[in-house]
Design an enzyme around this catalytic site. Structure first.
Site, PDB file in Angstrom:
ATOM      1  CE  LYS A 221      -3.948  -2.094  -0.056  1.00  0.00           C
ATOM      2  NZ  LYS A 221      -5.095  -1.845   0.805  1.00  0.00           N
ATOM      3  CE  LYS A 222       4.157   2.565   5.463  1.00  0.00           C
ATOM      4  NZ  LYS A 222       3.080   1.714   5.968  1.00  0.00           N
ATOM      5  CG  LEU A 223       4.836  -0.379  -3.555  1.00  0.00           C
ATOM      6  CD1 LEU A 223       4.585  -1.660  -4.341  1.00  0.00           C
ATOM      7  CD2 LEU A 223       6.267   0.102  -3.747  1.00  0.00           C
ATOM      8  CG  ASP A 267       5.705  -1.447   6.526  1.00  0.00           C
ATOM      9  OD1 ASP A 267       5.971  -1.991   7.603  1.00  0.00           O
ATOM     10  OD2 ASP A 267       5.085  -0.374   6.453  1.00  0.00           O
TER      11      ASP A 267
END
Length: 765
Positions: A221-223, A267
């Site tokens: 999701k942090k991409l 992560d």
């Protein structure tokens, strides 16, 4: 002991094999079995996946219960603390406001909180369940007590949802179906047959995979472009925890490389690297450092400590035996077992021992067991549960009604800290359905939550609740309109919902796209670079707000009298500015600007065919004058103290001669500016004293604060249980009991930082 060249089980884990301490009496040499490369790395062979029976046998492989038992104990302890903290036992009466007209936001509208005394009983059951999990006492019943009450409270209030609260419920559910009471438990003392007995491998598989999903999906999701470009959590770089990095890097690079880049890499990789012996020690250090930092950066309760407690699950399952074996022998009676002998369990599937070498390498070999239904059921459940957990974060195409600018109900997507929001303007307008009278409501009236401003489903619930409450105030058949302006990840402030739609009558379905949601203007995202340039060119006293609006809509705004120098600058599109009192209209093109009067309303109409972009530039003139007066008073006070002030002081300035900690001078000050200055001086001294306090003093202050918080929760629970059993006492007695429960530490007061910020209105002070 064999060399640790294999993983601690990779994705499914494996027992740490041991060699027999004694040699065979016969001189015949025993050739040790060699492991394939795959078995050394992943803990299982390719043959274990070749057919269904082999997979079931693998997932039901007998495994040491030690690591699971220690995790059970730690999780139960942390959840018992969590009940009094984040779940809200200590402020339950404020949370549920028994009998008051309150708008609530349950997942299912039929869910209602019980009367207050019964809610205390629910929390008591949840606390006793967590305590039972910690002790391993009546384990299944304790798990049932905990998860039933926990999920009831969880579903009761969507505004309290977050990823870690969801994770607690999942782990509690997993423990309920596991054999977590086989090691260091009261049940083991009560039932010797289960004490120190094997657990099936799928118990570890579920927990390890769950934690892997938390890390990995959070990394995926942090991409998101906002995270990669450093817009999601840019404010974190200013925290003192990142000061060591700021010695060698500017704040901008600390935000981009350390906060965002470091979080992304950790992560994405931590879940994998925890599985392998070679990388586990290094990753242990980084994830521990990461979670300790998070405990200081965010108010996330027990989450950081829960994640720390999950890390040892990736080690060899017998690590507690080796760890506690180093303790003195006189402590062995209260510490977990260190003996290597493990009892067989019917929950596990024991293979046939085909050779004498296998027999010698197996301590207390169990009789071969047959494949049973419960073994297959455990394997099926493990596979389905893992598949479901990988699917849930991407299931938003089903629950479309919960999607807003971000997908789904916040809490089960593992998109932790990816989005930051700020709200500039919230207006609630009601219209009487019979008389046509129009009025306004204070944002947040009849509710204690602020989460409804970002979620369409909660906004619909809020509007429905308001439509039921307003008739009690002589407003018939009310129509409710919301005008909510939000900035997400440092973009323009823009409307999130259509202000022209009556939300009471608006359609909403959990499975259909919300028709009154306004689109996020992602095409304007490149402007954020320009924002930084504009903000960097301003002085410390000038503030700025960037606005984007849709064609055909208008912004009605009131400029406070404190903002004596406010202007509108157009960046894109075309707008018409109407000064309401002056009945004056001006059309502005990109590059134009106009001064708007303080203490008056104005309206900004977007008249171009594309969205308009403009900015408010303003100076808080009242605050500027106040700061100038503070500076003069500070200089005067310094001259008084060093003896260079020769002029006699007028009566209103004489309190400046008092010491910093003289509260009487603050009270006796007749000039309000002098009084506020003295108060500010005292508070800043208190803040400095707190920040420079030693570790022991900080721990003592923390312990005292937590003691009184927990004390209140249990005293109020005792009062509630007494009320349920014996009935309500006289009002005067009840008042005295509640006052006793509300007692705080002798020098309790508001947070100095927050108080100071509220007094002067500027965080830099």
């Amino acid at each position: 002991m064999e060399a640790r060249d294999a993983t601690a089980g990779a994705f499914v884990g494996t027992d740490r094999e041991k060699k027999s301490a004694k040699k065979d009496a016969a001189p015949k040499a025993v050739t040790p079995q060699t492991k394939s490369r795959m078995e050394k790395i992943f803990g299982f062979k390719k043959e274990d996946l070749c057919c269904w029976e082999s997979l079931v046998a693998l997932l039901n492989r007998p495994t040491d219960p030690a690591s699971l038992g220690i995790f059970r104990c730690l999780f139960g302890l942390l959840m018992a603390i969590d009940v009094t903290q984040e779940r809200g036992l200590s402020h339950l009466d404020y949370k549920y406001l028994d009998g008051a007209p309150v708008c609530r936001f349950p997942l299912f509208n039929f869910l209602e909180p019980l009367p207050l005394d019964w809610m205390y009983l629910v929390y008591l059951v949840m606390f006793l369940g967590a305590l039972g999990i910690m002790l391993g006492c009546f384990y299944r019943l304790s798990c049932l007590m905990f998860i039933s009450t926990y999920w009831y409270i969880f579903f009761l209030d969507k505004t309290a949802w977050n990823n870690h609260s969801y994770l607690y419920g999942l782990i509690g559910f997993q423990l309920a179906i596991m054999d977590g009471n086989r090691y260091w438990s009261v049940d083991g003392l009560r039932k010797p047959s289960i004490r120190n007995a094997h657990v099936p491998l799928w118990n570890y598989t579920l927990l390890r995979t769950q934690i892997f999903i938390v890390y990995f999906i959070a990394g995926v999701k942090k991409l998101d472009a906002d995270w990669v470009e450093g817009y999601s959590m840019s404010y974190l770089a200013h925290h003192w925890l990142f000061d060591p990095f700021k010695v060698i890097l500017p704040v901008e690079l600390v935000s981009l490389l350390v906060v965002h880049g470091g979080g992304l890499v950790l992560d994405l990789t931590a879940g994998y690297l925890l599985f392998f012996d070679a990388t586990r020690p290094v990753v242990f250090f980084f994830v521990s450092y990461f979670h300790c930092m998070n405990s200081q950066l965010f108010s996330i309760g027990m989450f950081s400590y829960t994640m720390l407690a999950t890390s040892p699950l990736f080690c060899y399952a017998d690590w507690p035996r080796r760890f506690f074996a180093h303790f003195p022998s006189f402590l062995r009676g209260v510490l977990p077992l260190t003996a290597a002998e493990i009892q067989p369990s019917t929950s596990c599937l024991y293979p046939e021992i085909r050779s004498s070498s296998e027999c010698r390498e197996t301590q207390n070999p169990a009789k071969p067991s047959k494949l049973r239904f419960k073994h297959k059921l455990g394997a099926v459940f493990t596979i389905l549960y893992i598949a479901e957990q990988f699917f849930m974060p991407y299931s938003h195409f089903i629950t479309k009604g919960y999607n807003n600018w971000t997908n789904g109900l916040y809490g089960y997507s593992w998109d932790m800290m990816v989005h930051s929001r700020s709200h500039q303007h919230v207006k609630i307008t009601y219209k009487d359905g019979k008389t046509g009278e129009i009025g306004y409501l204070n944002p947040g009236v009849f509710t204690q939550s602020r989460r409804w401003k970002d979620h369409g489903d909660m906004l619909k619930q809020y509007a429905t609740c308001l439509s039921g409450l307003l008739p009690h105030y002589n407003i018939s058949d009310p129509e409710i309109y919301f005008d909510i302006w939000v900035s997400i990840n440092e973009r323009f402030q823009q409307r999130i919902f259509d202000p022209r739609v009556d939300i009471v009558k608006a359609e909403w379905s959990p499975f259909k796209t919300n028709p009154w949601l306004m689109p996020l203007l992602v095409d304007l995202s490149p402007w954020r670079t320009k924002f930084q340039e504009i903000e960097g060119s301003l002085d410390n006293q000038t503030e700025i707000v960037f606005i984007a609006d849709f064609p055909g809509l208008q912004l009605e705004n009131f400029v406070s009298k404190d903002l004596g120098n406010t202007s509108i600058h157009v960046l894109q599109g075309q707008v018409n500015v109407e000064i309401v009192d002056e009945k004056k209209n001006s059309t502005l093109q990109p590059g134009d600007q106009i001064q708007v009067p303080a203490g008056a309303y104005h309206k900004v109409y977007t008249v171009s065919e594309s969205p308009s972009c403009y900015m408010y530039v303003y100076v808080n003139t009242t605050e500027t004058v106040l700061l100038q007066n503070f500076t003069k008073l500070q200089e005067l006070q310094e001259r008084i103290r060093n003896g260079t002030e020769t002029e006699p002081l007028p009566p209103e300035l004489q309190p400046l001669m008092a010491a910093d900690d003289d509260k009487e001078a603050e009270v006796n000050a007749t000039d309000p500016v002098v009084q506020l200055f003295l108060k500010r001086q005292r508070r800043m001294k208190e803040v400095k004293k707190r920040r420079e306090a030693g570790v022991l003093e900080r721990l003592g202050r923390f312990a005292v604060k937590k003691y009184y918080t927990i004390r209140r929760g249990f005293l109020m629970t005792a009062i509630a249980i007494r009320n349920l059993v014996l009935g309500l006492p006289p009002v005067e007695q009840l008042r005295r009991e509640v006052a006793f429960a509300n007692m705080k530490e002798p020098e309790a007061e508001a947070n100095p930082d927050e108080t100071l910020r509220n007094e002067v209105g500027h965080a830099e002070l």
